[in-house]
Design a protein around this motif. Structure first.
Motif, PDB file in Angstrom:
ATOM      1  N   UNK A 191      27.648 -35.527  39.461  1.00  0.00           N
ATOM      2  CA  UNK A 191      27.298 -36.995  40.342  1.00  0.00           C
ATOM      3  C   UNK A 191      27.554 -37.760  39.278  1.00  0.00           C
ATOM      4  N   UNK A 192      29.015 -37.241  38.347  1.00  0.00           N
ATOM      5  CA  UNK A 192      29.739 -38.426  38.281  1.00  0.00           C
ATOM      6  C   UNK A 192      31.547 -38.604  38.573  1.00  0.00           C
ATOM      7  N   UNK A 193      31.472 -37.214  39.471  1.00  0.00           N
ATOM      8  CA  UNK A 193      32.362 -37.366  40.518  1.00  0.00           C
ATOM      9  C   UNK A 193      32.365 -38.474  41.969  1.00  0.00           C
ATOM     10  N   UNK A 194      30.907 -38.271  42.336  1.00  0.00           N
ATOM     11  CA  UNK A 194      30.479 -38.598  43.384  1.00  0.00           C
ATOM     12  C   UNK A 194      29.305 -39.443  43.625  1.00  0.00           C
ATOM     13  N   UNK A 195      29.369 -40.625  42.912  1.00  0.00           N
ATOM     14  CA  UNK A 195      28.044 -41.358  42.339  1.00  0.00           C
ATOM     15  C   UNK A 195      26.896 -41.772  43.338  1.00  0.00           C
ATOM     16  N   UNK A 196      26.792 -41.650  44.925  1.00  0.00           N
ATOM     17  CA  UNK A 196      26.076 -41.875  45.715  1.00  0.00           C
ATOM     18  C   UNK A 196      25.478 -39.984  45.904  1.00  0.00           C
ATOM     19  N   UNK A 197      24.256 -40.320  45.840  1.00  0.00           N
ATOM     20  CA  UNK A 197      23.120 -39.092  45.435  1.00  0.00           C
ATOM     21  C   UNK A 197      23.012 -38.438  47.162  1.00  0.00           C
ATOM     22  N   UNK A 198      23.661 -38.974  47.760  1.00  0.00           N
ATOM     23  CA  UNK A 198      23.697 -39.254  49.324  1.00  0.00           C
ATOM     24  C   UNK A 198      25.233 -37.468  49.364  1.00  0.00           C
ATOM     25  N   UNK A 199      25.762 -37.676  48.391  1.00  0.00           N
ATOM     26  CA  UNK A 199      26.753 -36.132  48.551  1.00  0.00           C
ATOM     27  C   UNK A 199      26.214 -35.124  47.630  1.00  0.00           C
ATOM     28  N   UNK A 200      25.552 -35.766  46.123  1.00  0.00           N
ATOM     29  CA  UNK A 200      25.462 -34.363  45.403  1.00  0.00           C
ATOM     30  C   UNK A 200      24.236 -34.300  45.540  1.00  0.00           C
ATOM     31  N   UNK A 201      22.941 -34.353  45.877  1.00  0.00           N
ATOM     32  CA  UNK A 201      22.028 -34.462  45.847  1.00  0.00           C
ATOM     33  C   UNK A 201      21.480 -32.984  47.391  1.00  0.00           C
ATOM     34  N   UNK A 202      22.445 -33.314  48.875  1.00  0.00           N
ATOM     35  CA  UNK A 202      22.443 -32.023  49.823  1.00  0.00           C
ATOM     36  C   UNK A 202      23.143 -30.903  49.367  1.00  0.00           C
ATOM     37  N   UNK A 203      24.417 -31.322  48.268  1.00  0.00           N
ATOM     38  CA  UNK A 203      25.129 -30.017  48.216  1.00  0.00           C
ATOM     39  C   UNK A 203      24.283 -29.031  46.885  1.00  0.00           C
ATOM     40  N   UNK A 204      23.676 -29.821  46.397  1.00  0.00           N
ATOM     41  CA  UNK A 204      23.091 -28.939  44.966  1.00  0.00           C
ATOM     42  C   UNK A 204      21.718 -27.972  45.799  1.00  0.00           C
ATOM     43  N   UNK A 205      21.364 -29.072  46.875  1.00  0.00           N
ATOM     44  CA  UNK A 205      20.214 -28.168  47.516  1.00  0.00           C
ATOM     45  C   UNK A 205      20.591 -26.633  47.910  1.00  0.00           C
ATOM     46  N   UNK A 206      21.772 -27.676  48.890  1.00  0.00           N
ATOM     47  CA  UNK A 206      22.024 -26.250  49.007  1.00  0.00           C
ATOM     48  C   UNK A 206      22.325 -24.744  48.405  1.00  0.00           C
ATOM     49  N   UNK A 207      23.088 -25.240  47.296  1.00  0.00           N
ATOM     50  CA  UNK A 207      23.867 -24.392  46.142  1.00  0.00           C
ATOM     51  C   UNK A 207      22.170 -23.287  45.575  1.00  0.00           C
ATOM     52  N   UNK A 208      21.118 -24.463  45.353  1.00  0.00           N
ATOM     53  CA  UNK A 208      20.466 -24.002  45.137  1.00  0.00           C
ATOM     54  C   UNK A 208      19.257 -22.837  46.040  1.00  0.00           C
ATOM     55  N   UNK A 209      19.282 -23.061  46.913  1.00  0.00           N
ATOM     56  CA  UNK A 209      18.870 -22.300  48.045  1.00  0.00           C
ATOM     57  C   UNK A 209      20.023 -21.328  48.034  1.00  0.00           C
ATOM     58  N   UNK A 210      21.130 -20.977  48.284  1.00  0.00           N
ATOM     59  CA  UNK A 210      21.310 -19.903  47.906  1.00  0.00           C
ATOM     60  C   UNK A 210      21.904 -18.245  47.038  1.00  0.00           C
ATOM     61  N   UNK A 211      21.546 -19.111  45.867  1.00  0.00           N
ATOM     62  CA  UNK A 211      21.011 -18.916  44.364  1.00  0.00           C
ATOM     63  C   UNK A 211      19.935 -18.330  44.238  1.00  0.00           C
ATOM     64  N   UNK A 212      19.396 -18.078  45.324  1.00  0.00           N
ATOM     65  CA  UNK A 212      17.653 -17.795  45.618  1.00  0.00           C
ATOM     66  C   UNK A 212      18.048 -16.365  45.941  1.00  0.00           C
ATOM     67  N   UNK A 213      18.789 -15.911  46.664  1.00  0.00           N
ATOM     68  CA  UNK A 213      18.984 -14.823  47.651  1.00  0.00           C
ATOM     69  C   UNK A 213      19.402 -14.085  46.879  1.00  0.00           C
TER      70      UNK A 213
END
Lengths: 263, 263
Positions: free
Chosen positions: B99-121
Motif C-alpha cells: 500500500x505504500x508503493x501504490x497509494x490507491x486502494x483500487x490497485x492493492x486491494x483486489x491484488x491482495x484479495x486474489x493473492x489470499x484466494x490463491x493461498x487457500x488452495x
C-alpha cells in the motif's frame, strides 16, 4: 573533489556465487520436459474454467449420501481432532526440548532432534502408513495430522517455554513448592496464551491439509474431489473448490479473531 | 467496641466463562470423533498392524537407492524451477499489493484479495488440477509449485515492503524520479535481502512439497510411495522416507546458513 569510493566488491566470492547459481539453473532447466504439453491442454483448461464459474449447486446438499456439506464437515472434524491430539501430545515434547526445563544439554538436543525429525516426515506419507494400519477413512487422517503436527507445535511450544520469566518459578521454589506445583502455578499461566494461539494457528494449517488428505483416501472432501476430477466432472470440481475456499477463509477469520483475543 | 467490619476481599474471578469454553471444546471434540468414527478401540486394534508395519520397515532396502536417485534429482529440479517461477512472478504482485508503493486502494486491494484466494488452495490440489490439464509428469508439479510459491513469497515480500523506511521514498519523489526509478532506487535496495531469504525459505517448503506431489502423478519421488506401498514393500518405503529426510535436512542446513548470512 573527494568523492566517496564505491564499496569494494569481493569479486571472487561473487563469481563463485553467481557461477554456482548459473550451473544450478542450467542443470535444473535442462531437465524440464518442454514437449510435455498435451494437445488437449487448452480445451481442458477452458472446461475447468467454465466449470469453476458455473458450479454444480445441486451438490451442496443431497438428502442421501455424500454431498459437499458433509464432506466439509468431515474435513473440519479431522482438523479439529487432529489438532487437539497433537496439542496434547506435544506438551511433553515441548518441555523435553526446552533449555530452561532441563539442565543437561544432551536432553534438549535429543528433544529438538526428535521434533525436527517428526516435522520433516510429510503428513501424507504418515496418512498412507496409517491407512495400512487402521484402514482407509477419516480416522487415518486424524492420526496422521495428530502425529505430524507434533513436530511444529512442539517446536513452537518449546520456544514459548524458553521465553518465560524465571521470577515466578523461583518465587514458588523459595516457598517450598514441589516441581508439579511450580509447573502448574508459575509456568502454565505464562505459556497458556501462547499455546492456545499456536494451536489455533496450526488448526488453520491442518484444515488445509485435511482438505487434501482425501486424495489418498484418508477421509474428508478430498475424496469426492479426486473422483470428480477423474470423471472430468468440472462443475462438481468447481463447487468443491469453492466450498474449500469459503470454509478456509471463514475458519481463518474466526481463528484469527480468537488468536487476537487470547494474546 | 464496634464490630469490626468484614475486610473487603477481592472476589475470585467468575469461572463460568472457563467452564463454558471447556464444555464447548468437549462438544466439538465429541462431534468430531463421531463424524470421523474415531474410537480408541479402533486405535488399539490398529496398533498391532502399525507395529507390524514398522517392523517390516527395518532394515531399509539400501539397494533401492539406485532406483530412486533420478527421481530425487527430479524432485530437487522441480523445486528449483518452481520456486524460481514463483519468485519472478511474485515481484510485480508484491509491488502491486504494497500500500505504500501504490497509494490507491483500487490497485492493492483486489491484488491482495486474489493473492489470499490463491493461498487457500493447497499445493497438492493445484497439482491435481494441473495433472488434469497437462498430463502426468514433472511439468504440472512445477506449475503447481510456482503458483504456490507466488502466494508465499508475494505475501511475505509485500509485508516487508510496507515496513520499509519512508525517507528514501520521499527523497526519490523530491528529486523527481519516475515510478520505475523510484522503485529501483528506493524500494529494491531495502527489501532485496528480505526477498532472497523468503525465496530460500519457500525453496525449503517446496522441496518438502515436491517430495509428495508424485502421489497425484505430478512427478518427483512421491510416485514411488504409491508403487512400493501398493506392493507392500515397506523396506523400500523406509528407504524413500530416509532418503528424502536426509536430502531435506541437508538443503535446510545450507539454506538456513545462507539466510543467516543475508540478514
Amino acid at each position: 573533489m573527494i568523492r566517496p569510493q564505491k564499496p569494494k566488491k569481493k569479486i571472487g566470492l561473487y563469481i563463485l556465487i553467481y557461477g554456482s547459481l548459473l550451473l544450478l539453473y542450467v542443470w535444473a532447466f535442462s531437465g524440464v520436459p518442454m514437449d510435455g504439453f498435451k494437445d488437449t491442454a487448452g480445451q481442458i483448461s477452458k472446461a475447468i474454467f467454465s466449470g469453476i464459474f458455473s458450479p454444480d449447486w445441486d451438490y451442496v446438499y443431497l438428502p442421501d449420501g455424500e454431498d459437499l456439506l458433509r464432506g466439509l464437515l468431515d474435513t473440519l472434524a479431522i482438523a479439529v481432532l487432529g489438532t487437539f491430539i497433537s496439542a496434547i501430545l506435544c506438551i511433553p515434547f515441548a518441555f523435553w526440548a526446552s533449555k530452561n526445563m532441563n539442565r543437561a544439554r544432551f536432553t534438549t538436543g535429543t528433544g529438538k532432534f526428535m521434533l525436527s525429525f517428526i516435522r520433516t516426515f510429510p503428513e501424507l506419507v504418515m496418512a498412507l502408513l496409517f491407512i495400512k494400519a487402521v484402514g482407509p477413512g477419516s480416522f487415518a487422517g486424524v492420526l496422521a495430522l495428530g502425529l505430524h503436527s507434533i513436530g511444529m507445535l512442539g517446536k513452537l511450544f518449546s520456544e514459548e517455554v524458553e521465553a518465560i520469566d524465571p521470577g515466578p518459578s523461583e518465587a514458588l521454589a523459595a516457598t517450598g513448592a514441589n516441581r508439579i506445583q511450580t509447573l502448574r502455578l508459575a509456568v502454565l499461566p505464562q505459556v497458556l496464551p501462547g499455546f492456545i494461539s499456536y494451536t489455533l494457528y496450526r488448526f488453520e494449517i491442518n484444515l488445509r491439509s485435511a482438505s487434501i488428505l482425501g486424495i489418498i483416501g484418508a477421509g474428508g472432501i478430498g475424496t469426492p474431489l479426486i473422483f470428480a476430477m477423474q470423471s472430468r466432472d468440472w462443475e462438481r470440481v468447481g463447487i468443491i473448490l469453492l466450498g474449500i475456499i469459503v470454509m478456509v477463509v471463514l475458519v481463518d477469520m474466526i481463528s484469527g479473531f480468537l488468536r487476537k483475543r487470547v494474546v | 467496641m464496634s464490630q469490626l467490619a468484614e475486610p473487603l476481599r477481592p472476589t475470585p474471578p467468575r469461572k463460568l466463562k472457563l467452564y463454558f469454553t471447556i464444555f464447548l471444546l468437549a462438544l466439538f471434540l465429541f462431534a468430531s470423533a463421531y463424524q470421523t468414527d474415531s474410537t480408541f478401540s479402533e486405535l488399539f486394534t490398529g496398533l498391532p498392524n502399525m507395529t507390524g508395519l514398522l517392523v517390516d520397515m527395518v532394515p531399509p532396502n539400501w539397494a533401492y537407492l539406485d532406483n530412486i536417485t533420478p527421481a530425487m534429482f527430479e524432485t530437487i529440479r522441480m523445486a528449483v524451477v518452481g520456486t524460481t517461477i514463483g519468485a519472478v512472478l511474485a515481484i510485480p504482485i508484491a509491488l502491486l499489493s504494497a500500500s505504500n508503493v501504490f497509494q490507491s486502494s483500487w490497485i492493492w486491494y483486489p491484488v491482495r484479495f486474489v493473492l489470499n484466494l490463491v493461498r487457500t488452495i493447497p499445493e497438492l490440489l493445484l497439482a491435481a488440477i494441473f495433472v488434469a490439464i497437462f498430463g502426468l509428469g514433472p511439468l504440472p508439479g512445477i506449475f503447481a509449485l510456482g503458483i504456490f510459491s507466488v502466494g508465499i513469497i508475494a505475501k511475505l515480500t509485500y509485508e516487508a515492503i510496507e515496513s520499509i523506511d519512508k525517507g528514501p521514498l520521499e527523497s526519490m519523489t523530491a528529486v523527481g524520479a519516475n515510478k520505475l526509478q523510484w522503485i529501483r532506487c528506493a524500494v529494491v535496495p531495502q527489501v532485496s535481502a528480505h526477498f532472497i531469504t523468503y525465496v530460500l525459505y519457500t525453496f525449503e517448503v517446496n522441496i518438502r512439497a515436491a517430495a509428495i506431489l508424485g502421489l497425484v502423478g505430478a512427478g518427483g519421488i512421491g510416485l514411488y510411495y504409491d508403487r512400493t506401498l501398493g506392493f507392500l514393500e515397506y523396506d523400500k518405503v523406509s528407504t524413500i522416507i530416509l532418503f528424502t529426510l536426509v536430502v531435506v535436512l541437508i538443503i535446510d542446513y545450507f539454506s538456513g546458513k545462507l539466510r543467516e548470512k543475508l540478514l
